[in-house]
Design a protein around this motif. Structure first.
Motif, PDB file in Angstrom:
ATOM      1  N   ALA A 129       0.737  -1.263   0.001  1.00  0.00           N
ATOM      2  CA  ALA A 129      -0.110  -0.202   0.012  1.00  0.00           C
ATOM      3  C   ALA A 129       0.857   1.352   0.153  1.00  0.00           C
ATOM      4  O   ALA A 129       0.536   2.425  -0.494  1.00  0.00           O
ATOM      5  CB  ALA A 129      -0.902   0.021   1.252  1.00  0.00           C
ATOM      6  N   ARG A 130       2.025   1.235   0.720  1.00  0.00           N
ATOM      7  CA  ARG A 130       3.024   2.350   0.760  1.00  0.00           C
ATOM      8  C   ARG A 130       3.870   2.604  -0.369  1.00  0.00           C
ATOM      9  O   ARG A 130       4.453   3.561  -0.635  1.00  0.00           O
ATOM     10  CB  ARG A 130       4.013   2.179   1.972  1.00  0.00           C
ATOM     11  CG  ARG A 130       3.038   2.397   3.101  1.00  0.00           C
ATOM     12  CD  ARG A 130       4.081   2.788   4.291  1.00  0.00           C
ATOM     13  NE  ARG A 130       4.820   1.630   4.730  1.00  0.00           N
ATOM     14  CZ  ARG A 130       4.283   0.575   5.686  1.00  0.00           C
ATOM     15  NH1 ARG A 130       3.386   0.994   6.409  1.00  0.00           N
ATOM     16  NH2 ARG A 130       5.054  -0.529   5.870  1.00  0.00           N
ATOM     17  N   ALA A 131       3.824   1.552  -1.401  1.00  0.00           N
ATOM     18  CA  ALA A 131       4.678   1.560  -2.503  1.00  0.00           C
ATOM     19  C   ALA A 131       4.515   2.565  -3.452  1.00  0.00           C
ATOM     20  O   ALA A 131       5.101   2.874  -4.453  1.00  0.00           O
ATOM     21  CB  ALA A 131       4.868   0.327  -3.322  1.00  0.00           C
ATOM     22  N   GLY A 132       3.084   2.860  -3.488  1.00  0.00           N
ATOM     23  CA  GLY A 132       2.468   4.178  -4.542  1.00  0.00           C
ATOM     24  C   GLY A 132       2.634   3.621  -5.751  1.00  0.00           C
ATOM     25  O   GLY A 132       2.007   2.420  -5.902  1.00  0.00           O
ATOM     26  N   ASP A 142       5.053  -7.616  -2.870  1.00  0.00           N
ATOM     27  CA  ASP A 142       4.345  -8.300  -3.216  1.00  0.00           C
ATOM     28  C   ASP A 142       5.029  -9.726  -3.096  1.00  0.00           C
ATOM     29  O   ASP A 142       4.363 -10.637  -2.706  1.00  0.00           O
ATOM     30  CB  ASP A 142       3.752  -8.153  -4.857  1.00  0.00           C
ATOM     31  CG  ASP A 142       2.625  -8.903  -5.356  1.00  0.00           C
ATOM     32  OD1 ASP A 142       2.227  -9.659  -4.499  1.00  0.00           O
ATOM     33  OD2 ASP A 142       2.417  -8.523  -6.478  1.00  0.00           O
ATOM     34  N   LEU A 143       6.194  -9.785  -3.555  1.00  0.00           N
ATOM     35  CA  LEU A 143       6.931 -11.208  -3.175  1.00  0.00           C
ATOM     36  C   LEU A 143       7.012 -11.374  -1.807  1.00  0.00           C
ATOM     37  O   LEU A 143       6.892 -12.652  -1.583  1.00  0.00           O
ATOM     38  CB  LEU A 143       8.406 -10.942  -4.054  1.00  0.00           C
ATOM     39  CG  LEU A 143       9.333 -12.058  -3.918  1.00  0.00           C
ATOM     40  CD1 LEU A 143       8.765 -13.281  -4.855  1.00  0.00           C
ATOM     41  CD2 LEU A 143      10.619 -11.836  -4.690  1.00  0.00           C
ATOM     42  N   PHE A 183      -2.672   0.114  -8.709  1.00  0.00           N
ATOM     43  CA  PHE A 183      -2.406  -0.925  -7.739  1.00  0.00           C
ATOM     44  C   PHE A 183      -3.420  -1.279  -6.566  1.00  0.00           C
ATOM     45  O   PHE A 183      -3.150  -2.223  -5.761  1.00  0.00           O
ATOM     46  CB  PHE A 183      -0.837  -0.960  -6.756  1.00  0.00           C
ATOM     47  CG  PHE A 183       0.217  -1.018  -7.931  1.00  0.00           C
ATOM     48  CD1 PHE A 183       0.459  -1.769  -8.951  1.00  0.00           C
ATOM     49  CD2 PHE A 183       1.567  -0.136  -7.747  1.00  0.00           C
ATOM     50  CE1 PHE A 183       1.447  -1.836  -9.878  1.00  0.00           C
ATOM     51  CE2 PHE A 183       2.475  -0.264  -8.595  1.00  0.00           C
ATOM     52  CZ  PHE A 183       2.340  -1.073  -9.540  1.00  0.00           C
ATOM     53  N   SER A 184      -4.310  -0.244  -6.458  1.00  0.00           N
ATOM     54  CA  SER A 184      -5.343  -0.566  -5.502  1.00  0.00           C
ATOM     55  C   SER A 184      -6.077  -1.670  -5.509  1.00  0.00           C
ATOM     56  O   SER A 184      -6.422  -2.355  -4.209  1.00  0.00           O
ATOM     57  CB  SER A 184      -6.397   0.725  -5.726  1.00  0.00           C
ATOM     58  OG  SER A 184      -6.964   0.760  -6.787  1.00  0.00           O
ATOM     59  N   ARG A 185      -6.252  -2.166  -6.560  1.00  0.00           N
ATOM     60  CA  ARG A 185      -7.255  -3.578  -6.663  1.00  0.00           C
ATOM     61  C   ARG A 185      -6.444  -4.623  -6.191  1.00  0.00           C
ATOM     62  O   ARG A 185      -6.952  -5.277  -5.487  1.00  0.00           O
ATOM     63  CB  ARG A 185      -7.630  -3.994  -7.970  1.00  0.00           C
ATOM     64  CG  ARG A 185      -8.422  -5.066  -8.061  1.00  0.00           C
ATOM     65  CD  ARG A 185      -8.836  -5.388  -9.534  1.00  0.00           C
ATOM     66  NE  ARG A 185      -7.581  -5.908 -10.259  1.00  0.00           N
ATOM     67  CZ  ARG A 185      -7.643  -6.794 -11.375  1.00  0.00           C
ATOM     68  NH1 ARG A 185      -8.940  -7.151 -12.002  1.00  0.00           N
ATOM     69  NH2 ARG A 185      -6.383  -7.286 -12.152  1.00  0.00           N
ATOM     70  N   THR A 186      -5.188  -4.597  -6.471  1.00  0.00           N
ATOM     71  CA  THR A 186      -4.098  -5.435  -6.095  1.00  0.00           C
ATOM     72  C   THR A 186      -3.969  -5.581  -4.498  1.00  0.00           C
ATOM     73  O   THR A 186      -3.972  -6.734  -3.950  1.00  0.00           O
ATOM     74  CB  THR A 186      -2.921  -5.582  -6.772  1.00  0.00           C
ATOM     75  OG1 THR A 186      -3.046  -5.529  -8.102  1.00  0.00           O
ATOM     76  CG2 THR A 186      -1.848  -6.906  -6.390  1.00  0.00           C
ATOM     77  N   VAL A 187      -3.656  -4.436  -3.986  1.00  0.00           N
ATOM     78  CA  VAL A 187      -3.610  -4.399  -2.764  1.00  0.00           C
ATOM     79  C   VAL A 187      -4.948  -4.848  -2.053  1.00  0.00           C
ATOM     80  O   VAL A 187      -4.687  -5.510  -0.932  1.00  0.00           O
ATOM     81  CB  VAL A 187      -3.177  -2.943  -2.214  1.00  0.00           C
ATOM     82  CG1 VAL A 187      -3.335  -2.694  -0.703  1.00  0.00           C
ATOM     83  CG2 VAL A 187      -2.106  -2.508  -2.665  1.00  0.00           C
ATOM     84  N   ALA A 188      -6.167  -4.491  -2.286  1.00  0.00           N
ATOM     85  CA  ALA A 188      -7.395  -4.874  -1.961  1.00  0.00           C
ATOM     86  C   ALA A 188      -7.500  -6.475  -1.779  1.00  0.00           C
ATOM     87  O   ALA A 188      -8.020  -7.023  -0.814  1.00  0.00           O
ATOM     88  CB  ALA A 188      -8.366  -4.237  -2.480  1.00  0.00           C
ATOM     89  N   SER A 189      -7.000  -7.144  -2.769  1.00  0.00           N
ATOM     90  CA  SER A 189      -7.342  -8.603  -3.150  1.00  0.00           C
ATOM     91  C   SER A 189      -6.294  -9.166  -2.127  1.00  0.00           C
ATOM     92  O   SER A 189      -6.569 -10.271  -1.809  1.00  0.00           O
ATOM     93  CB  SER A 189      -7.112  -8.948  -4.328  1.00  0.00           C
ATOM     94  OG  SER A 189      -5.816  -8.741  -4.911  1.00  0.00           O
TER      95      SER A 189
END
Length: 229
Positions: A129-132, A142-143, A183-189
């Protein structure tokens, strides 16, 4: 120096300049070509042999092996041959492996994850989330998430899988993350999977794990064939 020669030889092979079944030039020829001793060339070839790019035999020489024999999940090999790799095809293979393993790891994590395990997973989500909009920083987080998930399974084989898949997973995740602007969808999932782990919801954790893989497929523009039935 040996690593440089290994890299040059690996790229020579990956480029198709020497095709599978053909011999590399002799040690003497490679020594002249690269301006190094035959001992350096010999050690470099031994390194490539250990990574299954070539096979050396007395009175036969050093034969290039088929691509399917190469240790492509080895970080060095992947780095050497990445420019000659079909990244989309390789990403599909990584996605297939993830689909086979990660839902099972999520189910086990629901049963076995300690508070420390969950804390590591949460930290990875927060770092995402902080990666912007930085895809490389996002991919590192992510990894870390996926590695923490596998560790939380407390399955000895899955723990070994972390080491074997890290370089390939990083390549796939980076390709996926570079293909999107938000990246918001990826963070949410990922956070949804974390929530399922915290509540020990096994069915939901498997569902969320599969959703992560589907989102990666969508981001890469891959067909649904990888996802199976």
């Amino acid at each position: 120096m040996r690593s440089d020669i290994q890299a040059d030889l690996a790229r020579l092979i990956a480029s198709g300049a020497v095709i599978p079944g053909q011999n590399l030039p002799s040690e003497a020829e490679l020594s002249l070509q690269f301006g190094v001793s035959r001992t350096v060339v010999r050690e470099a070839i031994k390194g490539l042999e250990a990574k299954h790019l070539v096979r050396s035999r007395p009175r036969v020489g050093t034969i290039v092996l088929p691509r399917e024999d190469w240790a492509l999940l080895d970080a060095e090999v992947l780095h050497w041959v990445a420019d000659y790799l079909d990244v989309a095809e390789f990403a599909d293979s990584v996605l297939e492996a993830r689909r086979a393993i990660e839902p099972a790891a999520a189910e086990l994590a629901c049963k076995r994850a300690s508070l420390a395990d969950l804390s590591h997973i949460e930290a990875a989500v927060n770092d995402m989330a902080r990666a912007g909009n930085d895809p490389e920083a996002f991919t590192r987080a992510d990894l870390a998430f996926h590695e923490a998930l596998l560790r939380a399974s407390h399955n000895a084989v899955f723990l070994q899988f972390i080491h074997s898949i890290r370089a390939g997973l990083n390549l796939m995740l980076l390709a996926s993350n570079k293909s999107v602007d938000d990246f918001s969808r990826t963070v949410a999932s990922h956070r949804a999977l974390l929530d399922a782990l915290v509540t020990r919801d096994i069915d939901r954790s498997r569902e969320c794990s599969l959703t992560l893989i589907q989102h990666a497929m969508d981001d890469l523009g891959r067909s649904g064939a990888t996802s199976g039935p």
